[in-house]
Design an enzyme around this catalytic site. Structure first.
Site, PDB file in Angstrom:
ATOM      1  N   GLU A  34     112.847  28.032  25.320  1.00  0.00           N
ATOM      2  CA  GLU A  34     111.933  27.726  26.420  1.00  0.00           C
ATOM      3  C   GLU A  34     112.150  26.346  27.032  1.00  0.00           C
ATOM      4  O   GLU A  34     111.992  26.175  28.247  1.00  0.00           O
ATOM      5  CB  GLU A  34     110.476  27.825  25.936  1.00  0.00           C
ATOM      6  CG  GLU A  34     109.998  29.233  25.670  1.00  0.00           C
ATOM      7  CD  GLU A  34     109.726  29.997  26.961  1.00  0.00           C
ATOM      8  OE1 GLU A  34     109.792  29.398  28.045  1.00  0.00           O
ATOM      9  OE2 GLU A  34     109.464  31.205  26.873  1.00  0.00           O
TER      10      GLU A  34
ATOM     11  N   SER B 266      66.092  48.557 -16.984  1.00  0.00           N
ATOM     12  CA  SER B 266      66.090  47.939 -18.325  1.00  0.00           C
ATOM     13  C   SER B 266      66.889  46.652 -18.413  1.00  0.00           C
ATOM     14  O   SER B 266      67.062  46.111 -19.512  1.00  0.00           O
ATOM     15  CB  SER B 266      66.653  48.936 -19.348  1.00  0.00           C
ATOM     16  OG  SER B 266      65.843  50.090 -19.437  1.00  0.00           O
TER      17      SER B 266
END
Length: 685
Positions: free
Chosen positions: A88, A347
């Protein structure tokens, strides 16, 4: 990047060159650049939730629905960055925002060919366009990009400009930035990319919609290969390596972003809505494994849900939090976080009751207790299986999860003490009434999975409770409160380690307890070893019953599988504290050999009733022992009948032993001195 279209592009480039060469003198040019109004240089990024090691658990889109994840350039593959700059903007590190050589070349090529052959935009100019979401082909747009690029170079470093490109580069659809693209196309962070992957990520932003791999695989591949060819030309990649990269297929579909621990991620974001990053104590690998386990646990079970919580009980850090199986499964109400939902614990509070009784000097694991029908001021609980074992050690009573002994213990020290211990453990408790009753010990209270795991973590830690934490930056200096003595906590762990594992589970000594709430609405299993504690809840999120769902059969197998996915074996528990009394019942002091409830007998007045066995009970016969029976109320002497036939007459005692013919259904009757009678139907096994 999109190319300038049409013959007018050459005039644009010529105009730009003219501006650079003669902008009415150097001073006026500098003033023109300095007067440039810049767009915001800190674009909004996706809120991220990360695990303890910085790995992404979940991300959220920004306000306009885009995925734009913050990028640290030092954690981006250097090979990708080298390819990007080479392809680029090779002079990125040396130009001042506009590259005159590139522009001159672009102008000459456009004039010679009558069309744009190559672009003259630098990476800085591309950043300028991305910041303002501007166009490429309009004259005004190009001039604006040049002006903003020149100003950017004056206020930002080259690395900061590169970071903005890595954050904003378009990758098709709602993907922006190299991190979002790498996760969406390759399912991984961009720290380590193959040459083929790096080249594709360089190529897509030039034309993000027409080069989307999932929609235009051929174009994406061709563009990638051109980047690879340039990388070979400039010595970034060997020719053989590029040839191998060209043979790799491009991704055929876009991958979903990580979405682990969605419930906890939402909690973190809601607690600090402005924070861009939330670091949790979770382990992403473990979290993913347990989310898979949760999905398997409810497979084929209509509307069933599961929640799993894992913590390091030494530090209190939560390592995994599965709030449901299927966050988006509306049929199971997967959006409900069942780790914090208030449910009946069944329980699972019994170990705390026993530990408190040990600490109060009321009992010892080897203390004998009567498992028989008792009335506690009008409250007459029954065992879950409706069977009674008579005289039994407390160790066995806890392992069998019997109801009568635990209620007797609770009655001895008071349910308020049990509630206080739960609060000291850091549990959030929802009490049905204003005052706690004895039913609290059997699950008559609302708690959460998170609260229960915190309680069991305290027992595993030697009786000291620390708050569970899930934020990595949380307070680590918090001082824990003592809930049980070290001796009582060790005794509870030793008892629970004696429970047999569920069928098919490893035969280890995991200390664990199961529970089933009234109506089979909640199935629980919570266990711990020397390092970790795991809690499992199963049921329906809307609280409707699940027939046949028991903690031991439903949740316990998931608990053992969760430990197997946590680590290959168990960590050894700590040794018994020096003060622990490891003796048999016969060696205990006389007051500890047998536990006697303070107020657990039927009042012997009024009409008689069969106290034991209660009506509808199932009783297991022991060969040669007969059936032990008891009458409450009435007036002696008593006559006992079985199926209408007298068996014992003139009995002065309220207890008797009846000879029975064998198993089956029988009707037991008792008649007192005044002719009043009572009856109970039972099944003998």
């Amino acid at each position: 990047m999109r190319r300038v279209a049409g013959r007018g592009a050459g005039w644009i480039l010529a105009l730009a060159a003219g501006l650079m060469l003669a902008a009415h003198g150097r001073d006026r040019f500098d003033a023109w650049v300095e007067a440039t109004d810049l767009p915001p240089l800190a674009p909004a990024t996706s809120v991220e939730v990360q695990d303890r090691d910085g790995r992404l658990l979940r991300a959220y889109t920004v306000a306009d629905g885009r995925w734009r994840l913050d990028v640290d350039p030092t954690r981006v593959d250097p090979g990708f960055v080298a390819m990007l700059l080479t392809y680029e903007d090779r002079r990125f590190r040396s130009h001042s925002g506009v590259d005159p050589r590139a522009m001159a070349r672009a102008f000459a090529q456009a004039a010679w060919n009558g069309r744009v052959v190559s672009g003259g935009s630098t990476l800085t100019m591309q950043v300028a366009r991305l910041l303002e979401e501007g166009t490429t082909g309009e004259v005004a747009g190009k001039l604006r990009q040049i002006r903003v690029a020149l100003k950017l170079e004056r206020v930002l470093t080259k690395d900061e400009i590169l970071s903005l490109y890595l954050l904003l580069a378009p990758y098709g659809g709602n993907l922006e930035g190299v991190r979002a693209a790498s996760l969406a196309w390759f399912g991984k962070e961009p720290a380590r990319l193959t040459p083929a992957e790096a080249a594709l990520l360089v190529a897509i932003p030039q034309s993000p919609e027409s080069r989307r791999p999932d929609r235009a695989a051929d174009r994406a591949r061709d563009a990638r290969d051109r980047v690879l060819a340039r990388a070979v030309r400039f010595g970034l990649v060997e020719a053989e390596e590029a040839e191998a990269a060209r043979s790799e297929p491009v991704p055929g579909r876009r991958l979903a972003f990580p979405a682990h621990a969605p419930h906890l991620a939402d909690r973190a974001r809601a607690g600090d809505p402005l924070a861009p990053l939330h670091r949790l104590t979770l382990d992403r690998g473990l979290q993913a494994r347990l989310e898979d386990l949760a999905a398997l646990a409810v497979l084929g079970r209509d509307q069933m849900q599961v929640a799993i919580l894992v913590a390091d009980h030494a530090s209190g850090e939560i390592l995994a939090s599965v709030g449901s199986a299927g966050f988006r499964d509306d049929g199971r109400q997967g959006f409900v976080d069942m780790t914090v939902a208030m449910r009946s614990p069944g329980s699972t509070l019994k170990p705390l009751v026993y530990g408190l009784a040990f600490d109060q000097g009321l009992a010892h694991p080897e203390t004998l207790v009567d498992d028989r029908p008792m009335d506690f001021g009008g409250y007459a609980p029954q065992n879950f299986d409706r069977l009674y074992r008579g005289e039994i050690r407390l160790r066995e009573a806890l392992q069998l999860s019997l109801n009568i002994p635990v209620v007797a213990l609770t009655e001895a020290f008071g349910p308020a003490r049990l509630l206080l211990a739960m609060e000291r453990a850091g549990m959030v408790v929802r009490l049905p009434g204003e005052r706690p009753g004895l039913a609290v010990s059997l699950g008559g209270v609302g708690v959460s999975l998170e609260g229960l795991v915190q309680l069991y973590a305290a027992i595993a830690r030697g009786g000291v409770a620390l708050p569970l934490t899930w934020r990595a930056e949380g307070d680590r200096e918090a001082q824990g409160q003592r809930v049980l003595s070290a001796v009582a906590a060790w005794q509870i762990g030793d008892i629970l380690a004696g429970l047999a594992p569920p069928p098919g589970a490893p035969a280890n000594r995991l200390s664990y307890k199961t529970g089933t709430s009234y109506g089979h609405r909640d199935a629980w299993a919570i266990g711990y070893d020397g390092r970790h504690v795991i809690g499992v809840w199963m049921g329906r999120a809307d609280g409707t019953p699940v027939p046949g769902a028991f903690g031991a059969d439903t949740a316990a197998p998931v608990l053992f599988q969760a430990f197997a996915r946590l680590k290959p074996g168990l960590d050894a528990p700590p040794p018994a504290p020096a003060a622990t009394r490891l003796v048999s019942n016969a060696e205990l002091p006389a007051p500890l050999r047998r536990f006697r409830p303070r107020e657990a007998a039927f009042a012997p007045e009024g009409a008689p009733s069969v106290a034991f066995p209660p009506d509808g009970a199932e009783v297991e016969l022991i060969a040669g022992a007969g059936l032990k029976v008891r009458v409450s109320g009435g007036k002696a002497p008593f006559t006992w009948l079985v199926d209408g036939a007298p068996v014992v007459t003139g009995a002065r005692d309220r207890e008797a032993v009846l000879a029975m013919a064998g198993a089956g259904f029988v009707t037991l009757s008792v008649i007192d001195a005044e002719g009043r009678s009572a009856r109970a139907g039972l099944r003998l096994r």
